[in-house]
Design a protein around this motif. Structure first.
Motif, PDB file in Angstrom:
ATOM      1  N   LYS A  12       0.836  -1.197   0.000  1.00 33.73           N
ATOM      2  CA  LYS A  12       0.000   0.000   0.000  1.00 33.73           C
ATOM      3  C   LYS A  12       0.875   1.252   0.000  1.00 33.73           C
ATOM      4  O   LYS A  12       0.600   2.218  -0.707  1.00 33.73           O
ATOM      5  CB  LYS A  12      -0.881  -0.022   1.250  1.00 33.73           C
ATOM      6  N   ASP A  67      -5.266   5.720   6.169  1.00 31.45           N
ATOM      7  CA  ASP A  67      -6.456   5.321   5.425  1.00 31.45           C
ATOM      8  C   ASP A  67      -7.113   4.124   6.088  1.00 31.45           C
ATOM      9  O   ASP A  67      -6.478   3.371   6.825  1.00 31.45           O
ATOM     10  CB  ASP A  67      -6.108   4.990   3.965  1.00 31.45           C
ATOM     11  N   ASN A  97     -10.097 -14.589   3.986  1.00 32.90           N
ATOM     12  CA  ASN A  97     -11.162 -13.594   3.778  1.00 32.90           C
ATOM     13  C   ASN A  97     -11.833 -13.808   2.418  1.00 32.90           C
ATOM     14  O   ASN A  97     -13.062 -13.776   2.302  1.00 32.90           O
ATOM     15  CB  ASN A  97     -10.576 -12.176   3.828  1.00 32.90           C
ATOM     16  N   GLY A 149      -4.779  -8.096  -0.597  1.00 32.87           N
ATOM     17  CA  GLY A 149      -6.134  -8.153  -0.037  1.00 32.87           C
ATOM     18  C   GLY A 149      -7.116  -8.854  -0.967  1.00 32.87           C
ATOM     19  O   GLY A 149      -6.851  -9.947  -1.471  1.00 32.87           O
ATOM     20  N   TYR A 150      -8.243  -8.202  -1.207  1.00 29.78           N
ATOM     21  CA  TYR A 150      -9.315  -8.791  -2.014  1.00 29.78           C
ATOM     22  C   TYR A 150      -9.115  -8.594  -3.526  1.00 29.78           C
ATOM     23  O   TYR A 150     -10.011  -8.901  -4.310  1.00 29.78           O
ATOM     24  CB  TYR A 150     -10.659  -8.169  -1.616  1.00 29.78           C
ATOM     25  N   HIS A 176     -10.545   3.063  -5.328  1.00 23.35           N
ATOM     26  CA  HIS A 176     -11.021   3.758  -4.125  1.00 23.35           C
ATOM     27  C   HIS A 176      -9.902   4.603  -3.518  1.00 23.35           C
ATOM     28  O   HIS A 176     -10.048   5.788  -3.304  1.00 23.35           O
ATOM     29  CB  HIS A 176     -11.510   2.690  -3.133  1.00 23.35           C
TER      30      HIS A 176
END
Ligand code: IMP
Length: 191
Positions: A12, A67, A97, A149-150, A176
């Motif tokens: 990130k 964030d 997840n 992540g996703y 996003h």
């Protein structure tokens, strides 16, 4: 100007650093030697982002932004939302997840979802909030190796590939976080 981005996530950090103007020296929690897992006890993404930014400003006396992101799935009434990181358990396991989400959506024809990011900036103890989102849908299986992540199961609107298959430069433009960061940068440029 020195600015901390309060994240332990190197993926990130690199993603955001690529977007921030060179005039700003972006510092990570690792650069600061901060190993704390800052508690995310807020009920909203915006609250969690502010808690993290304030923690760094209070403890390190530096301006900071943080964030918080959630994946909101329509068929699940917006879950996992603010609990996206710990959807399958406290260990914040991205694979678990995704597996849980794919299982919950099995057989569902409504796979619409969106990512939402809130960025809280604590600038010399003045508070600012920037938000961004991207709509899309949850794929039927994991695809691609990029991102984190996703990303392997999220297909943004207007595309046929998941975020994990699309180049990072494209993800940064439409994501996003990319959109929220663009608002943050526009603000920083007015200072
Ligand atoms: P956090 O706000 O970065 O802690 O993210 C909350 C959850 O959303 C974690 O499970 C992250 O892996 C996931 N997440 C955050 N940003 C992204 C993204 O850009 N793509 C995919 N998953 C993300």
């Amino acid at each position: 100007m020195k600015l901390v981005f309060a994240t332990h996530n190197q993926n990130k950090f690199e993603e955001v650093k690529a977007l921030i103007p060179d005039s700003i020296a972006l510092i990570s929690l690792t650069d600061l030697g901060c190993t704390d897992d800052i508690p995310e006890t807020g009920k909203t993404l915006a609250e969690n982002a502010r808690i993290k930014a304030d923690f760094v400003t209070e403890n390190y006396k530096l301006s900071c932004f943080a964030d918080d992101t959630g994946l909101l799935v329509d068929a699940l009434d917006g879950r996992p939302g603010v609990y996206s990181a710990r959807y399958a358990g406290q260990e914040k396991n991205a694979e678990a997840n995704m597996e849980k989400l794919l299982l919950e959506l099995e057989g569902s024809s409504n796979r619409a979802a969106h990512f939402k990011t809130a960025i809280a900036l604590n600038l010399k103890n003045d508070h600012h909030l920037f938000e961004g989102s991207v709509h899309g849908y949850i794929a039927s299986r994991k695809k691609g190796k990029n991102g984190f992540g996703y990303d392997p199961i999220f297909v943004p609107c207007g595309h046929e590939q998941t975020f994990a298959e699309l180049p990072l430069s494209l993800k940064n433009q439409i994501s996003h976080r990319g959109r929220a960061i663009q608002k943050l940068i526009a603000f920083l440029n007015t200072l």
